[in-house]
Enzyme design. Structure first.
Site, PDB file in Angstrom:
ATOM      1  N   ASP A   1       0.768  -1.082   0.072  1.00 18.25           N
ATOM      2  CA  ASP A   1      -0.003   0.050   0.032  1.00 18.25           C
ATOM      3  C   ASP A   1       0.921   1.123  -0.025  1.00 18.25           C
ATOM      4  OD1 ASP A   1      -2.035   1.747   0.318  1.00 18.25           O
ATOM      5  OD2 ASP A   1      -3.324   0.741   1.753  1.00 18.25           O
ATOM      6  N   ASP A   2       0.870   1.949  -1.190  1.00 16.68           N
ATOM      7  CA  ASP A   2       1.453   3.413  -1.192  1.00 16.68           C
ATOM      8  C   ASP A   2       3.068   2.930  -1.210  1.00 16.68           C
ATOM      9  OD1 ASP A   2      -0.794   4.348  -1.248  1.00 16.68           O
ATOM     10  OD2 ASP A   2      -0.610   5.540   0.524  1.00 16.68           O
TER      11      ASP A   2
ATOM     12  N   CYS B   1      -5.514   4.023  -4.485  1.00 12.21           N
ATOM     13  CA  CYS B   1      -5.790   2.740  -3.970  1.00 12.21           C
ATOM     14  C   CYS B   1      -6.886   1.982  -4.356  1.00 12.21           C
ATOM     15  CB  CYS B   1      -5.671   2.675  -2.441  1.00 12.21           C
ATOM     16  SG  CYS B   1      -4.573   3.626  -1.213  1.00 12.21           S
TER      17      CYS B   1
ATOM     18  N   HIS C   1     -11.320  -2.504   0.310  1.00 10.43           N
ATOM     19  CA  HIS C   1     -11.108  -0.932  -0.393  1.00 10.43           C
ATOM     20  C   HIS C   1     -12.152  -1.146  -1.470  1.00 10.43           C
ATOM     21  CE1 HIS C   1      -9.129   3.023  -0.108  1.00 10.43           C
ATOM     22  NE2 HIS C   1     -10.010   3.085   0.578  1.00 10.43           N
TER      23      HIS C   1
ATOM     24  N   ASP D   1      -0.020  -1.119  -4.818  1.00  8.24           N
ATOM     25  CA  ASP D   1      -1.346  -0.609  -5.503  1.00  8.24           C
ATOM     26  C   ASP D   1      -0.950   0.826  -6.068  1.00  8.24           C
ATOM     27  OD1 ASP D   1      -0.751   0.943  -3.261  1.00  8.24           O
ATOM     28  OD2 ASP D   1      -2.978   0.850  -2.519  1.00  8.24           O
ATOM     29  N   ASN D   2       0.006   1.633  -5.817  1.00  2.55           N
ATOM     30  CA  ASN D   2       0.320   3.047  -6.277  1.00  2.55           C
ATOM     31  C   ASN D   2       1.547   3.509  -5.677  1.00  2.55           C
ATOM     32  OD1 ASN D   2      -2.450   4.234  -4.463  1.00  2.55           O
ATOM     33  ND2 ASN D   2      -0.459   4.744  -3.929  1.00  2.55           N
TER      34      ASN D   2
END
Length: 510
Positions: free
Chosen positions: A35-36, A75, A127, A274-275
């Protein structure tokens, strides 16, 4: 399950498997989605390797994909893309107060894998909608341990409820309550809990000799970042680096677990994010995007190019590096190919089958494009080494004045614009091989510019011609639909009273 109990149980199972399990068909599939986490956060992508030894080893035993992209710099849409094989513009993304969720018309990866008897579990962040009809067990997963949203908070429960943590279809508690995160120190054992849940799932499916899909999606590197006491203060990069170290340790434990049960040659594992890193959370709460421009929430390279490692001993050549342009949506199609399942033929899929790349077989994927979307707007396109920006935008002047900066220290004149600036008639073009930081646009007066434009323009025209956006799922908000009384709250005495329903049209300043 305690660590001691888990260790004893694993010993019993391990001893019962006196011989390594025979290679089964189809293979198990594990997708590890961080995540991130940025492209520059791993040793193999440029950071000090002593902080990510397990990921370094994973890369040395598998394949690095330096040109791997997410499908959106946020996300939720990127997660929808992974599980559907489709661009997010075709489906939805859903923060907590959003009314909607993943469309019922979408077909998710675990639903497809059931055709070959796979058991599927998601561990961590979902999410894609928090209301009952949108949760994982309603969308093909057999098991779930985790939360429908990120670990924002803490909230006092009167204006906004804390996010629930689920075991399958019922909540076990809430973040900052039963599942603590110390905002002052950054201490939380959530990553360890997620690790144990993943290991337990692998153990049970191995014992039952059933193919499995594990979607392991911890969120420790999403602000506010956290790590367990064992890792706090151990990295050179502050609390964020501590979180990365713990995730690296967890990856190592999962891969070791596969070897313990002799199923490593029959388990495909893919690690990515995710990004890009959220530079707006830096320096203590954000990661590194290496040489790339900007970060999360932008369609510059820092927002969408992700770390990516594929691991499958005996199948993927050790220590290989492949520069094929690839995308998180490809994991949907690739997983189906590995499982021997034909993809759905009643919809457009944007993901491609990467098995020829991964297994070093002849293929024709080299010239596939990468599309950079922000919301419903096609912002840029990459083809080969060239990237053309049709729109530029970081964030608004108003946000910037309030201290929200997606590109701190990286302002590029006429490129990192603070208004949505259109370049459709004369796109800004970069050669990413020579200029990965997107700082030096190719002059429109050069032959190179004209050649690139003539190459990319037909690709863009064809893509727009066939693009049919999905019905918006994120346009309406309502505080009354938040996580006030999730399933299972009655048993715990954790139900909260929802306010009166007063829906409004959501405002998305990013």
């Amino acid at each position: 399950m305690s660590a001691v109990t888990f260790t004893l149980l694993s010993a019993v199972i391990c001893c019962s498997l006196t011989e390594k399990l025979p290679n089964a068909s189809p293979p198990n599939i594990i997708i590890m989605l961080m995540d991130d986490m940025g492209w520059g956060d791993l040793g193999v992508f440029g950071q000090p390797s002593k902080e990510t030894p397990n990921l370094d080893a994973m890369a040395a035993q598998g394949m690095l994909l330096p040109n791997f992209y997410t499908a959106n710099p946020l996300c939720s849409p990127s997660r929808a893309a992974l599980l559907t094989g489709r661009l997010p513009v075709r489906n939805a993304y859903t923060p907590q107060e959003i009314v909607g969720g993943i469309s019922k018309d979408e077909i998710l990866l675990p639903q497809m894998l059931k055709k070959k008897g796979y058991v599927s579990k998601i561990v961590g962040k979902w999410h894609l909608g928090h209301r009952p009809q949108y949760l994982p067990l309603k969308n093909g997963f057999d098991e779930w341990f985790g939360a429908p949203n990120c670990h924002f908070g803490p909230y006092n429960g009167s204006i906004r409820p804390n996010i629930p943590v689920y075991n399958n279809s019922e909540m076990l508690g809430r973040y900052y309550e039963e599942f603590t995160i110390n905002r002052k120190t950054g201490e939380s054992n959530l990553t360890q809990i997620y690790l144990m849940e993943g290991l337990d799932f692998i153990l049970r499916q191995t014992k039952d000799r059933r193919p499995f899909f594990l979607y392991w999606a911890p969120d420790a590197t999403h602000a506010p970042v956290y790590a367990s006491k064992r890792f706090l203060g151990k990295s050179q990069r502050g609390r964020y680096g501590d979180a990365v170290m713990e995730l690296d340790y967890s990856v190592g434990q999962i891969l070791s677990w596969l070897r313990t049960f002799g199923i490593e040659n029959n388990t495909f594992v893919f690690f990515t994010s995710d990004n890009g890193a959220a530079l707006v959370s830096g320096p203590k709460g954000g990661g590194s995007n290496g040489p790339f421009l900007c970060g999360k929430q932008t369609t510059f390279e820092g927002g969408m190019r992700e770390p990516a490692i594929a691991w499958w001993p005996g199948h993927i050549k050790e220590g290989s590096v492949n520069f094929q342009l690839a995308n998180v949506m490809d994991l949907f199609t690739t997983s189906l190919a590995l499982a021997g399942i034909n993809p759905p033929d009643d919809r457009i899929l944007d993901g491609l089958d990467l098995t020829p790349v991964l297994l070093d077989r002849p293929h024709t994927l080299q010239n596939r494009p990468i599309f950079y979307y922000r919301g419903n707007e096609l912002m840029a396109v990459r083809l080969g080494q060239y990237k053309a920006h049709y729109w530029t935008w970081t964030n608004s002047w108003e946000e910037l004045k309030n201290g929200i900066n997606f590109c701190p220290g990286q302002e590029v004149p006429d490129v990192t614009t603070h208004e949505q600036k259109e370049h459709t008639q004369q796109p800004i073009i970069f050669h990413l091989g020579q200029d990965p930081g997107e700082k030096f646009p190719i002059s429109v007066l050069t032959k190179e510019y004209q050649n690139v434009l003539s190459m990319i323009s037909p690709v863009v025209e064809q893509h727009k011609k066939t693009m049919v956006p999905g019905i918006p799922q994120l346009n309406m908000c309502d505080m009354a639909v938040m996580n006030w009384a999730p399933a299972g709250c009655e048993k715990l005495g954790k139900c909260l009273k929802a306010p009166k329903s007063e829906p409004w049209k959501c405002d998305w300043p990013h």
